[in-house]
Design an enzyme around this catalytic site. Structure first.
Site, PDB file in Angstrom:
ATOM      1  N   TRP A   1      15.390  87.652   7.603  1.00 59.72           N
ATOM      2  CA  TRP A   1      16.479  87.150   8.338  1.00 59.72           C
ATOM      3  C   TRP A   1      15.735  86.546   9.349  1.00 59.72           C
ATOM      4  O   TRP A   1      15.462  86.511  10.206  1.00 59.72           O
ATOM      5  CB  TRP A   1      17.512  87.526   8.978  1.00 59.72           C
TER       6      TRP A   1
ATOM      7  N   ASP B   1      17.887  90.938  16.808  1.00 55.64           N
ATOM      8  CA  ASP B   1      18.709  90.332  16.106  1.00 55.64           C
ATOM      9  C   ASP B   1      18.912  91.417  15.646  1.00 55.64           C
ATOM     10  O   ASP B   1      18.301  92.516  14.959  1.00 55.64           O
ATOM     11  CB  ASP B   1      18.244  89.525  14.504  1.00 55.64           C
TER      12      ASP B   1
ATOM     13  N   LYS C   1      29.776  92.158  11.107  1.00 56.02           N
ATOM     14  CA  LYS C   1      29.986  93.612  10.581  1.00 56.02           C
ATOM     15  C   LYS C   1      30.569  94.608  11.677  1.00 56.02           C
ATOM     16  O   LYS C   1      31.544  95.071  11.388  1.00 56.02           O
ATOM     17  CB  LYS C   1      28.745  94.063  10.547  1.00 56.02           C
TER      18      LYS C   1
HETATM   19  N1  PMP Z   1      21.205  88.197  10.852  1.00 53.03           N
HETATM   20  C1  PMP Z   1      21.314  89.208  10.307  1.00 53.03           C
HETATM   21  C2  PMP Z   1      20.569  90.863  10.053  1.00 53.03           C
HETATM   22  C3  PMP Z   1      22.220  89.681   8.723  1.00 53.03           C
HETATM   23  O1  PMP Z   1      22.899  90.314   8.568  1.00 53.03           O
HETATM   24  C4  PMP Z   1      23.115  87.754   9.197  1.00 53.03           C
HETATM   25  C5  PMP Z   1      23.858  87.501   8.756  1.00 53.03           C
HETATM   26  N2  PMP Z   1      24.083  88.836   7.675  1.00 53.03           N
HETATM   27  C6  PMP Z   1      22.075  86.628  10.183  1.00 53.03           C
HETATM   28  C7  PMP Z   1      21.349  87.174  10.821  1.00 53.03           C
HETATM   29  C8  PMP Z   1      22.984  85.294  10.021  1.00 53.03           C
HETATM   30  O2  PMP Z   1      24.732  85.148  10.589  1.00 53.03           O
HETATM   31  P1  PMP Z   1      25.282  84.254  11.028  1.00 53.03           P
HETATM   32  O3  PMP Z   1      25.817  84.217   9.330  1.00 53.03           O
HETATM   33  O4  PMP Z   1      26.399  84.734  11.877  1.00 53.03           O
HETATM   34  O5  PMP Z   1      24.597  83.799  10.926  1.00 53.03           O
END
Ligand code: PMP
Length: 368
Positions: A102, A173, A197
């Site tokens: 991420w 994030d 989540k």
């Molecule tokens: N950052 C983290 C730490 C994540 O776990 C996720 C999704 N699992 C994301 C970003 C991406 O999120 P989204 O699908 O809402 O774009």
């Protein structure tokens, strides 16, 4: 009704009382004589929902009064780009702590916004089984911010405390651990999190902005060639209180209900206590076993996503299939890394983790 133990990484389990409270509003919401999804986002009834969700989040996370709270769309993935676009001019410096996929994606999008975004730490052996301490990286002089991922959903690592980056603003994030423990919001310029989540359904993204971040949007962001597109403009979203266009009204309602549930449980400290107990039980079982191998190193272990390996890929597959049949769902590791992952967000109960650990012990005794 049969609801299994759900260890999904996201969209993830939600508290049953919240889900039940959502059913009633679908056909009739308060005095509107219409369902919640059928009323205007500018109605006084929806306005009250959005205000309530914001007030609860401010209360739970102890958000400073001069910070702004937004409920946007586009997921955390859009915030990778949007945060950099708003905070940086085309040649400004920005530093990234690279602790997994991420943060790699966040850096990739930042590089589209400035010529000078850089990863200032990533594991030298390429194994994402730990997060750095402040001795491991150096924030570059003149860097506008340091971006980090508080909890790495895929690899199962987490910063135990806010990284020390001196006076450089932090952008975090928090998609996979927001509201799971107390956090010092005032140390951050931007916090963002997809809701799916710990906070509710997918389709709502919480964004928390310091006055500095809003100001940067109005100056550095707007100063970019062509300015900022409306939908990517923090300043505009703040001015319009997230209602520049139609928000995810149902998602914001569900978010308000989840936040209400967190408050009823005793807030983030009660959540943190429960999350500690679940993680201690699961990591304790992993550490006591020679059959299972936990992935994350001590000091970097996630309380939200516990990742581990079995003795072989075949046994991992067998474990996941048998666990599924026994009502322990969604234990497969992320497709990019394999192995086993149990996501134990706020709504995952201690009983679910106890059932998982009992099943793991039984599986081990039958297969070793
Ligand atoms: N950052 C983290 C730490 C994540 O776990 C996720 C999704 N699992 C994301 C970003 C991406 O999120 P989204 O699908 O809402 O774009």
């Amino acid at each position: 009704m049969t609801r299994a133990h759900n260890f999904s990484a996201g969209p993830a389990a939600l508290p049953l009382p919240v889900l039940e409270s959502l059913q009633g509003v679908l056909t009739e919401f308060e005095d509107t004589q219409a369902g919640l999804m059928e009323i205007s986002h500018r109605s006084k009834q929806f306005d009250a929902v959005a205000k309530s969700a914001e007030a609860r989040l401010r209360d739970i996370l102890n958000i400073p009064e001069d910070y702004s709270v937004l409920f946007l769309q586009g997921g955390a993935s859009l915030q990778f780009y949007m945060s950099a676009l708003n905070l940086l001019g085309t040649d400004d410096k920005a530093d990234y702590l690279i602790t997994g996929s991420w943060s790699q994606k966040a850096l990739k999008d930042a590089k589209r916004c400035t010529s000078d975004a850089e990863g200032i730490w990533s594991p030298d052996d390429g194994v994402f089984n730990r997060v750095p301490t402040s001795a491991d990286y150096k924030v570059r002089d003149g860097s506008q911010f340091v971006h980090y991922t508080t909890n790495n959903t895929i690899f199962g690592t987490q910063f135990e405390t806010t990284p020390d980056c001196g006076s450089t603003p932090l952008v975090a994030d928090m998609s996979s651990d927001i509201c799971s423990r107390a956090v010092d919001v005032a140390k951050h310029a931007v916090i963002y999190a997809g809701a799916q989540k710990n906070l509710g359904p997918s389709g709502v993204t919480v964004v928390i902005l310091s006055p500095w971040a809003v100001e940067r949007s109005r100056t550095a962001g707007q100063g970019r060639p062509g300015g900022l597109p409306a939908m990517l403009d923090y300043g505009l979203m703040v001015d319009k209180e997230s209602l520049y266009n139609t928000p995810n009204t149902f998602g914001i309602f569900a978010l308000d209900r989840v936040l209400n549930w967190i408050q009823d449980q005793g807030g983030v400290n009660a959540m943190a206590d429960l999350n500690d107990r679940k993680a201690a039980h699961l990591y304790g079982a992993l550490d006591a076993s020679e059959f299972w191998t936990p992935h994350a190193l001590q000091g970097s272990r996630s309380l939200m996503n516990v990742t581990w390996r079995g003795p072989s890929e075949d046994l991992e597959k067998k474990f996941i299939a048998e666990a599924d049949a026994a009502g322990l769902k969604a234990l497969k590791g992320h497709r990019s890394v394999g192995g086993i992952r149990a996501s134990t967000y706020n709504a995952c109960s201690l009983e679910s983790v106890e059932a998982l650990v009992a099943f793991m012990k039984d599986f081990e005794s039958k297969n070793s």
